[in-house]
Design a protein around this motif. Structure first.
Motif, PDB file in Angstrom:
ATOM      1  N   THR A 125       0.852  -1.179   0.000  1.00 19.43           N
ATOM      2  CA  THR A 125       0.000   0.000   0.000  1.00 19.43           C
ATOM      3  C   THR A 125       0.888   1.229   0.000  1.00 19.43           C
ATOM      4  O   THR A 125       1.564   1.523   0.987  1.00 19.43           O
ATOM      5  CB  THR A 125      -0.933   0.007   1.218  1.00 19.43           C
ATOM      6  N   ARG A 128      -2.786   5.800   1.203  1.00 19.18           N
ATOM      7  CA  ARG A 128      -4.179   5.700   1.626  1.00 19.18           C
ATOM      8  C   ARG A 128      -4.530   6.982   2.361  1.00 19.18           C
ATOM      9  O   ARG A 128      -3.739   7.514   3.131  1.00 19.18           O
ATOM     10  CB  ARG A 128      -4.424   4.497   2.529  1.00 19.18           C
ATOM     11  N   THR A 230      -3.708  12.716  -7.115  1.00 25.62           N
ATOM     12  CA  THR A 230      -2.789  12.220  -6.097  1.00 25.62           C
ATOM     13  C   THR A 230      -1.356  12.456  -6.547  1.00 25.62           C
ATOM     14  O   THR A 230      -1.037  12.330  -7.734  1.00 25.62           O
ATOM     15  CB  THR A 230      -2.975  10.713  -5.849  1.00 25.62           C
ATOM     16  N   ILE A 239      -6.549   0.052  -7.179  1.00 25.79           N
ATOM     17  CA  ILE A 239      -7.043   1.315  -6.648  1.00 25.79           C
ATOM     18  C   ILE A 239      -8.424   1.052  -6.071  1.00 25.79           C
ATOM     19  O   ILE A 239      -9.271   0.429  -6.726  1.00 25.79           O
ATOM     20  CB  ILE A 239      -7.161   2.389  -7.744  1.00 25.79           C
ATOM     21  N   LEU A 257      -7.784   7.865 -13.885  1.00 22.34           N
ATOM     22  CA  LEU A 257      -6.329   7.883 -13.790  1.00 22.34           C
ATOM     23  C   LEU A 257      -5.741   8.476 -15.062  1.00 22.34           C
ATOM     24  O   LEU A 257      -6.226   8.208 -16.167  1.00 22.34           O
ATOM     25  CB  LEU A 257      -5.755   6.475 -13.586  1.00 22.34           C
ATOM     26  N   GLN A 384      -1.557   8.376 -12.010  1.00 21.02           N
ATOM     27  CA  GLN A 384      -2.080   9.028 -10.811  1.00 21.02           C
ATOM     28  C   GLN A 384      -3.606   8.955 -10.813  1.00 21.02           C
ATOM     29  O   GLN A 384      -4.234   8.853 -11.866  1.00 21.02           O
ATOM     30  CB  GLN A 384      -1.654  10.501 -10.776  1.00 21.02           C
ATOM     31  N   VAL A 385      -4.198   9.072  -9.625  1.00 21.45           N
ATOM     32  CA  VAL A 385      -5.652   9.056  -9.485  1.00 21.45           C
ATOM     33  C   VAL A 385      -6.176  10.485  -9.484  1.00 21.45           C
ATOM     34  O   VAL A 385      -5.606  11.377  -8.830  1.00 21.45           O
ATOM     35  CB  VAL A 385      -6.072   8.339  -8.195  1.00 21.45           C
ATOM     36  N   GLU A 444      -7.355   4.390  -1.743  1.00 17.54           N
ATOM     37  CA  GLU A 444      -6.278   3.456  -1.428  1.00 17.54           C
ATOM     38  C   GLU A 444      -5.590   3.047  -2.726  1.00 17.54           C
ATOM     39  O   GLU A 444      -6.256   2.712  -3.704  1.00 17.54           O
ATOM     40  CB  GLU A 444      -6.871   2.223  -0.744  1.00 17.54           C
ATOM     41  N   MET A 445      -4.246   3.099  -2.732  1.00 13.44           N
ATOM     42  CA  MET A 445      -3.462   2.739  -3.898  1.00 13.44           C
ATOM     43  C   MET A 445      -2.480   1.643  -3.494  1.00 13.44           C
ATOM     44  O   MET A 445      -1.599   1.852  -2.646  1.00 13.44           O
ATOM     45  CB  MET A 445      -2.724   3.953  -4.451  1.00 13.44           C
ATOM     46  N   GLN A 447       0.322  -1.074  -4.772  1.00 14.02           N
ATOM     47  CA  GLN A 447       1.267  -1.390  -5.861  1.00 14.02           C
ATOM     48  C   GLN A 447       1.525  -2.900  -5.914  1.00 14.02           C
ATOM     49  O   GLN A 447       1.750  -3.523  -4.891  1.00 14.02           O
ATOM     50  CB  GLN A 447       2.593  -0.672  -5.613  1.00 14.02           C
TER      51      GLN A 447
END
Length: 448
Positions: A125, A128, A230, A239, A257, A384-385, A444-445, A447
């Motif tokens: 994560t 968040r 973000t 995501i 995104l 990015q979001v 929440e992202m 990876q």
């Protein structure tokens, strides 16, 4: 429930005997000092206490209720708990005025990537935010009057009335430009909008994005709204955004995104992933199908130029089975080198498998392959979001749909903002308080 990026994430999710059958308890850390507690209960729950004991902690937390949700939470930012530590906890729930106490239970705080089966994929994560406060350092706030590339009617601002946190949520809320102290009905028709002078910055200058003048028959942007990016970006991962969509005529919320670096060039050469878009109208009918707030859509945009965007082959829509989407749902992106999957509450909206011969050949484009031998290009770079609520525009709201209230402008009008504004007596009554805002519970992202 913390607004910071954790150095690590530790999570334990358990089902608790107290209260209703499906009540759930969650405890996790977002950094080395922030202990976060969440409880999801029935609407009959009136109070929640959580007692926690461990080697370095002995506390009782009186959880705070999150507005409009059956959810409770608390963040303790001054703990000395470490990952791998053992905690005991006991939950007391007041339901119908009666206190129901669980037995003491034990949990070992483990890394977040150990919670879900990973299918041999390492998960981290990287960001968040639970929006207990709006920490601007984690975002780029768009401030401009470009119209977003679609001739939209809003100016994006950093104003508190357009972007703010309350009750543990981020509010992205459109407002009337004339409600800002700098503007009134006269300046809307005859004035100037100097974005940098008003807000100290301007993020996009094209299409007179930093300075608008009311000219001829067209007016200044009649709406102010919010849009954020973000700072965090991921290449492959998941995501999750829990959100309540706005409802009201001509509102256009989006969770999407964009590439951080645009390594293949300008849009759409470097791609775009629309996890969720919707129209706030109650009714937008075409051939018996309602494209209003009862529908959400997911789309990938990709191609060598704007005239050759292959999005039609990577677009899907989903209709609500219980009313509309103006309620709480979790919108997700599952993204690997093999596929892109857009979800709502873990139900598929759109799935795009990476073409065996790559997106360039799949799109049947002519000329030189701008993506080379990278099969999943342009979706092979950090994205990015973005979260925003647009209003109106030239194209997204079709001239051929049948709406509850007549569409005030035509997409080929020389003065669409003026047409829209002068019919405010028709559409403004559909804008009810905070219902016009998109509310974000968390983002929440993760990876891969």
């Amino acid at each position: 429930m913390t607004g910071t990026i954790g150095v690590f994430t530790v999570v334990a999710i358990l089902i608790v005997a107290a209260g209703a059958k499906d009540d759930s308890f969650e405890i996790f850390m977002r950094s080395e000092s922030d202990l976060t507690i969440k409880f999801q209960g029935s609407e009959d729950v009136s109070r929640v206490l959580v007692a926690i004991k461990g080697e370095t902690i002995s506390e009782v937390y009186d959880l705070e209720k999150k507005h409009e949700l059956k959810a409770w939470g608390y963040v303790d930012r001054n703990t000395n708990i470490k990952t791998g530590g053992t905690l005991q906890y006991q939950i007391t729930v007041w339901e119908h005025g009666i206190a129901i106490k669980s037995n003491w239970k034990q949990v070992i705080l483990t890394p977040g990537n150990a919670v879900e089966p990973s299918r041999s994929i390492r998960r981290v994560t990287v960001f968040r935010d639970d929006f207990n406060r709006f920490d601007h350092s984690h975002y780029k706030i768009e401030v401009d009057a470009t119209g977003g590339g679609n001739g939209e009617f809003q100016v994006y601002t950093p104003e508190h009335r357009n972007l703010y946190t309350a009750h543990g949520y981020l509010y992205i809320k459109p407002t009337l430009t004339i409600d800002h102290p700098t503007f009134d009905g006269s300046t809307l028709y005859n004035g100037q909008m100097d974005v940098k002078s008003l807000w100290g910055t301007c993020t996009r200058s094209w299409n007179s994005g930093c300075h608008k003048s009311a000219y001829g028959q067209e007016i200044l942007p009649p709406i102010m709204s919010g849009k954020i990016y973000t700072n965090a970006a991921i290449k492959y991962g998941r995501i999750n955004v829990r959100a309540r969509l706005p409802k009201g005529d001509w509102l256009w919320p989006a969770i999407w995104l964009m590439p951080r670096d645009s390594v293949y060039g300008n849009w759409p050469r470097s791609g775009e992933i629309d996890v969720m878009e919707a129209r706030g109208n109650s009714k937008a009918m075409s051939h018996g199908v309602n494209h209003g707030i009862t529908q959400i859509a997911s789309t990938l945009h990709w191609g060598p130029d704007a005239n050759h965007d292959a999005h039609r082959s990577t677009h899907k829509e989903k209709h609500s089975t219980s009313g509309d989407w103006h309620s709480w749902h979790t919108y997700s992106l599952e993204w690997t080198a093999q596929h892109i999957l857009c979800l709502v509450d873990d139900h598929q909206i759109l799935r795009v498998n990476t073409p065996s011969d790559g997106f360039w050949h799949s799109g049947h484009f002519s000329g030189t392959n701008i993506w080379g031998n990278n099969k999943n290009a342009p979706f092979d770079q950090p994205f990015q979001v973005l979260l925003n609520v647009a209003v109106g525009g030239l194209g997204y709201f079709s001239d051929h749909y049948q709406y509850d209230t007549p569409k005030p402008w035509q997409n080929d009008s020389p003065h669409p903002k003026k047409d829209f504004w002068e019919k405010k007596d028709v559409w403004l009554p559909t804008w009810h308080g905070d219902n016009v805002a998109m509310l974000i519970d968390y983002i929440e992202m993760i990876q891969y």
